[in-house]
Scaffold this motif. Structure first.
Motif, PDB file in Angstrom:
ATOM      1  N   VAL A 161       0.842  -1.206   0.000  1.00 16.45           N
ATOM      2  CA  VAL A 161       0.000   0.000   0.000  1.00 16.45           C
ATOM      3  C   VAL A 161       0.872   1.250   0.000  1.00 16.45           C
ATOM      4  O   VAL A 161       0.671   2.181  -0.785  1.00 16.45           O
ATOM      5  N   ALA A 162       1.862   1.285   0.883  1.00 12.37           N
ATOM      6  CA  ALA A 162       2.748   2.448   0.978  1.00 12.37           C
ATOM      7  C   ALA A 162       3.529   2.655  -0.313  1.00 12.37           C
ATOM      8  O   ALA A 162       3.850   3.789  -0.675  1.00 12.37           O
ATOM      9  N   GLU A 163       3.798   1.574  -1.028  1.00 11.43           N
ATOM     10  CA  GLU A 163       4.621   1.639  -2.230  1.00 11.43           C
ATOM     11  C   GLU A 163       3.847   2.131  -3.448  1.00 11.43           C
ATOM     12  O   GLU A 163       4.384   2.890  -4.266  1.00 11.43           O
ATOM     13  N   ILE A 164       2.576   1.731  -3.576  1.00 13.21           N
ATOM     14  CA  ILE A 164       1.896   1.912  -4.863  1.00 13.21           C
ATOM     15  C   ILE A 164       0.633   2.757  -4.809  1.00 13.21           C
ATOM     16  O   ILE A 164       0.178   3.263  -5.836  1.00 13.21           O
ATOM     17  N   ALA A 165       0.033   2.964  -3.638  1.00 19.01           N
ATOM     18  CA  ALA A 165      -1.299   3.585  -3.560  1.00 19.01           C
ATOM     19  C   ALA A 165      -1.261   5.099  -3.724  1.00 19.01           C
ATOM     20  O   ALA A 165      -0.302   5.769  -3.342  1.00 19.01           O
ATOM     21  N   ASP A 166      -2.329   5.637  -4.287  1.00 21.60           N
ATOM     22  CA  ASP A 166      -2.645   7.064  -4.210  1.00 21.60           C
ATOM     23  C   ASP A 166      -3.740   7.267  -3.153  1.00 21.60           C
ATOM     24  O   ASP A 166      -3.612   8.102  -2.280  1.00 21.60           O
ATOM     25  N   GLU A 167      -4.799   6.483  -3.277  1.00 20.44           N
ATOM     26  CA  GLU A 167      -5.870   6.470  -2.281  1.00 20.44           C
ATOM     27  C   GLU A 167      -6.008   5.062  -1.725  1.00 20.44           C
ATOM     28  O   GLU A 167      -5.623   4.090  -2.384  1.00 20.44           O
ATOM     29  N   VAL A 168      -6.600   4.968  -0.518  1.00 26.08           N
ATOM     30  CA  VAL A 168      -6.746   3.671   0.151  1.00 26.08           C
ATOM     31  C   VAL A 168      -8.156   3.532   0.702  1.00 26.08           C
ATOM     32  O   VAL A 168      -8.710   4.482   1.275  1.00 26.08           O
ATOM     33  N   ALA A 169      -8.725   2.341   0.524  1.00 28.22           N
ATOM     34  CA  ALA A 169      -9.987   1.980   1.168  1.00 28.22           C
ATOM     35  C   ALA A 169      -9.709   0.778   2.063  1.00 28.22           C
ATOM     36  O   ALA A 169      -9.261  -0.261   1.579  1.00 28.22           O
ATOM     37  N   VAL A 170      -9.939   0.932   3.358  1.00 27.91           N
ATOM     38  CA  VAL A 170      -9.716  -0.154   4.320  1.00 27.91           C
ATOM     39  C   VAL A 170     -11.044  -0.886   4.511  1.00 27.91           C
ATOM     40  O   VAL A 170     -12.058  -0.264   4.854  1.00 27.91           O
TER      41      VAL A 170
ATOM     42  N   THR B  78     -11.483   5.575   4.307  1.00 31.90           N
ATOM     43  CA  THR B  78     -10.928   5.918   3.003  1.00 31.90           C
ATOM     44  C   THR B  78     -10.182   7.239   3.126  1.00 31.90           C
ATOM     45  O   THR B  78     -10.674   8.183   3.753  1.00 31.90           O
ATOM     46  N   THR B  79      -9.015   7.302   2.497  1.00 35.55           N
ATOM     47  CA  THR B  79      -8.221   8.525   2.535  1.00 35.55           C
ATOM     48  C   THR B  79      -7.055   8.378   1.577  1.00 35.55           C
ATOM     49  O   THR B  79      -6.885   7.335   0.936  1.00 35.55           O
ATOM     50  N   GLY B  80      -6.235   9.427   1.467  1.00 36.90           N
ATOM     51  CA  GLY B  80      -5.012   9.337   0.693  1.00 36.90           C
ATOM     52  C   GLY B  80      -3.989   8.505   1.429  1.00 36.90           C
ATOM     53  O   GLY B  80      -4.045   8.338   2.658  1.00 36.90           O
ATOM     54  N   VAL B  81      -3.006   7.989   0.711  1.00 36.22           N
ATOM     55  CA  VAL B  81      -2.059   7.057   1.316  1.00 36.22           C
ATOM     56  C   VAL B  81      -1.223   7.725   2.409  1.00 36.22           C
ATOM     57  O   VAL B  81      -0.948   7.097   3.448  1.00 36.22           O
ATOM     58  N   GLU B  82      -0.822   8.968   2.219  1.00 42.61           N
ATOM     59  CA  GLU B  82      -0.019   9.631   3.250  1.00 42.61           C
ATOM     60  C   GLU B  82      -0.822   9.827   4.522  1.00 42.61           C
ATOM     61  O   GLU B  82      -0.318   9.594   5.632  1.00 42.61           O
ATOM     62  N   ALA B  83      -2.079  10.238   4.392  1.00 44.62           N
ATOM     63  CA  ALA B  83      -2.920  10.442   5.568  1.00 44.62           C
ATOM     64  C   ALA B  83      -3.188   9.131   6.297  1.00 44.62           C
ATOM     65  O   ALA B  83      -3.315   9.108   7.527  1.00 44.62           O
ATOM     66  N   LEU B  84      -3.255   8.031   5.544  1.00 44.35           N
ATOM     67  CA  LEU B  84      -3.521   6.742   6.180  1.00 44.35           C
ATOM     68  C   LEU B  84      -2.434   6.386   7.179  1.00 44.35           C
ATOM     69  O   LEU B  84      -2.718   5.901   8.284  1.00 44.35           O
ATOM     70  N   PHE B  85      -1.184   6.627   6.802  1.00 44.19           N
ATOM     71  CA  PHE B  85      -0.077   6.267   7.687  1.00 44.19           C
ATOM     72  C   PHE B  85       0.245   7.375   8.692  1.00 44.19           C
ATOM     73  O   PHE B  85       0.675   7.087   9.806  1.00 44.19           O
ATOM     74  N   ASP B  86       0.042   8.631   8.303  1.00 40.48           N
ATOM     75  CA  ASP B  86       0.342   9.739   9.210  1.00 40.48           C
ATOM     76  C   ASP B  86      -0.758   9.959  10.243  1.00 40.48           C
ATOM     77  O   ASP B  86      -0.478  10.348  11.384  1.00 40.48           O
ATOM     78  N   ASN B  87      -2.000   9.706   9.844  1.00 45.60           N
ATOM     79  CA  ASN B  87      -3.125   9.992  10.737  1.00 45.60           C
ATOM     80  C   ASN B  87      -4.238   8.966  10.567  1.00 45.60           C
ATOM     81  O   ASN B  87      -5.358   9.291  10.165  1.00 45.60           O
ATOM     82  N   PRO B  88      -3.972   7.677  10.857  1.00 44.20           N
ATOM     83  CA  PRO B  88      -5.050   6.679  10.784  1.00 44.20           C
ATOM     84  C   PRO B  88      -6.101   6.978  11.838  1.00 44.20           C
ATOM     85  O   PRO B  88      -5.772   7.354  12.962  1.00 44.20           O
ATOM     86  N   MET B  89      -7.369   6.819  11.493  1.00 42.91           N
ATOM     87  CA  MET B  89      -8.439   7.193  12.415  1.00 42.91           C
ATOM     88  C   MET B  89      -9.231   6.002  12.949  1.00 42.91           C
ATOM     89  O   MET B  89      -9.513   5.923  14.138  1.00 42.91           O
ATOM     90  N   HIS B  90      -9.599   5.081  12.078  1.00 45.21           N
ATOM     91  CA  HIS B  90     -10.408   3.960  12.554  1.00 45.21           C
ATOM     92  C   HIS B  90      -9.560   3.034  13.429  1.00 45.21           C
ATOM     93  O   HIS B  90      -8.400   2.749  13.099  1.00 45.21           O
ATOM     94  N   PRO B  91     -10.084   2.554  14.540  1.00 42.84           N
ATOM     95  CA  PRO B  91      -9.317   1.641  15.403  1.00 42.84           C
ATOM     96  C   PRO B  91      -8.794   0.405  14.668  1.00 42.84           C
ATOM     97  O   PRO B  91      -7.720  -0.100  14.997  1.00 42.84           O
ATOM     98  N   TYR B  92      -9.544  -0.078  13.673  1.00 40.55           N
ATOM     99  CA  TYR B  92      -9.075  -1.237  12.910  1.00 40.55           C
ATOM    100  C   TYR B  92      -7.848  -0.878  12.074  1.00 40.55           C
ATOM    101  O   TYR B  92      -6.867  -1.635  12.020  1.00 40.55           O
ATOM    102  N   THR B  93      -7.877   0.288  11.433  1.00 41.06           N
ATOM    103  CA  THR B  93      -6.727   0.739  10.655  1.00 41.06           C
ATOM    104  C   THR B  93      -5.504   0.892  11.548  1.00 41.06           C
ATOM    105  O   THR B  93      -4.390   0.484  11.191  1.00 41.06           O
ATOM    106  N   LYS B  94      -5.701   1.473  12.722  1.00 39.28           N
ATOM    107  CA  LYS B  94      -4.587   1.633  13.664  1.00 39.28           C
ATOM    108  C   LYS B  94      -4.031   0.271  14.063  1.00 39.28           C
ATOM    109  O   LYS B  94      -2.821   0.093  14.173  1.00 39.28           O
ATOM    110  N   GLY B  95      -4.927  -0.700  14.262  1.00 40.95           N
ATOM    111  CA  GLY B  95      -4.491  -2.041  14.619  1.00 40.95           C
ATOM    112  C   GLY B  95      -3.708  -2.704  13.504  1.00 40.95           C
ATOM    113  O   GLY B  95      -2.703  -3.386  13.752  1.00 40.95           O
ATOM    114  N   LEU B  96      -4.150  -2.510  12.249  1.00 42.48           N
ATOM    115  CA  LEU B  96      -3.423  -3.072  11.113  1.00 42.48           C
ATOM    116  C   LEU B  96      -2.006  -2.516  11.042  1.00 42.48           C
ATOM    117  O   LEU B  96      -1.039  -3.256  10.819  1.00 42.48           O
ATOM    118  N   ILE B  97      -1.878  -1.206  11.217  1.00 40.56           N
ATOM    119  CA  ILE B  97      -0.566  -0.576  11.119  1.00 40.56           C
ATOM    120  C   ILE B  97       0.342  -1.044  12.246  1.00 40.56           C
ATOM    121  O   ILE B  97       1.526  -1.332  12.041  1.00 40.56           O
TER     122      ILE B  97
END
Length: 355
Positions: free
Chosen positions: A235-244, A253-272
């Protein structure tokens, strides 16, 4: 200054993106079984623009691959798309007859599958299988077909393409077989390429080569890409936008940079947190507790509630009793979570859990 990401194959500036090429709207795919039914894809929506990559990420069984099969009209029986829209250049694929879909698959939208050696017919040579794409969608002479096949294999970096067209699938390495699948998928220069975990069965070096290949071909042709994966490194390598995705629905759903810099959903945070990171201080990975819910027995609340650390630590009850909607909480950043609901009825209840 010209954006190099929008250059054509000859180095000239490509045309300006004309908005979403693919629009998925409230898509639902259901399986009816003797013991009851369930929605494998439940209200999924996203857009993909020309020259952009949307990564759909989540653990096994979340519905990401079924989403891609739904777009292609390849849902296995007894499943079927029961509602929603799949708009390809404004035309709803969900309303088309099977004969009409066959004219579009491989032509306007193509798919690369996870297991290339399983996707290729072991009884036919590589060139013969690529030729079928042109026979279905292009009125070309056999000589022109041969030229396009060789050129397509050369474009995907196949060594000695003139010899490889005569090879059978078992004579190819995994990386070569995946290059054949990509060449086949791009033969008619589709507007949308769907890649369903195309690097999973490959070693790390070949994974990097395939990702680079998809990115370069996309840059040259302006193809919109839907990339299905469970690997956050990809995801970090190829994405522009991401849907979890989680349990059949999109939770963030958000842009790839925002996903890693500011994940919001508890599941997304858990994945990271559960992904191995170079230079991390802790040696042990942080696992998400619990298991994915049975889609045939979904409760009324948030589908992640039973595993959610924020709910468990704060004692929130609304999470188990009411299902949250996917709402935009920042420009371009949408989350399906009560923690980000600002309505008066829930703001006091979740205020402490946000911290």
């Amino acid at each position: 200054m010209t954006d190099t990401s929008m250059l054509g194959a000859d180095g000239s500036a490509a045309s300006t993106p004309r908005g979403p090429v693919l629009q998925v709207r409230d898509l639902r795919t259901r399986f009816e079984l003797p013991g009851g039914g369930f929605n494998a894809v439940d209200g999924v929506s996203f857009d993909v623009e020309a020259g952009r990559t949307m990564c759909v990420v989540g653990e096994s069984g979340c519905g990401k691959s079924m989403t891609s099969l739904s777009i292609m009209g390849l849902v296995p029986s007894p499943g079927k798309v029961i509602s929603g829209e799949i708009l390809l250049n404004g035309r709803n694929l969900a309303e088309l007859r099977p004969s009409e879909l066959r004219k579009i698959r491989g032509n306007e939208v193509s798919m690369v599958f996870q297991q290339p050696l399983s996707s290729l017919n072991p009884s036919y040579r590589v060139g013969t299988q690529i030729r079928e794409v042109f026979a279905l969608h292009r009125d070309l002479t056999r000589t022109a077909q041969n030229e396009r096949i060789i050129a397509g294999l050369r474009d995907v970096g196949m060594p000695d393409p003139e010899a490889r067209v005569k090879a059978f699938p078992h004579e190819l390495s995994g990386g070569m077989a995946q290059r054949v699948m990509i060449a086949m998928a791009l033969a008619c220069e589709p507007d949308v390429l769907i890649a369903d975990e195309p690097t999973t069965a490959l070693d790390v070096t070949m994974q990097a080569q395939i990702l680079d290949l998809i990115r370069e071909l996309q840059r040259a042709r302006g193809t919109a890409v839907v990339f299905i994966t469970h690997d956050l490194g990809v995801v970090a390598e190829i994405a522009d936008e991401v849907a979890v995705m989680y349990a059949g629905e999109i939770v963030e759903t958000t842009g790839v940079e925002a996903l890693f810099d500011n994940p919001m959903h508890p599941y997304t945070k858990g994945l990271i947190k559960s992904a191995p990171m170079l230079g991390a201080a802790e040696e042990r990975l942080v696992a998400i507790p619990g298991t994915v819910p049975n889609l045939a027995d979904i409760g009324p609340g948030c589908r992640f509630a039973s595993r959610c650390a924020a709910r468990i630590e704060s004692g929130l009850t609304i999470c188990e009793s009411q299902h949250p909607e996917l709402r935009e909480v920042e420009p371009g950043h949408s989350v399906r979570c009560w923690l980000y609901d600002d309505s008066a009825s829930v703001s006091d209840a979740v205020a402490g859990a946000r911290k």
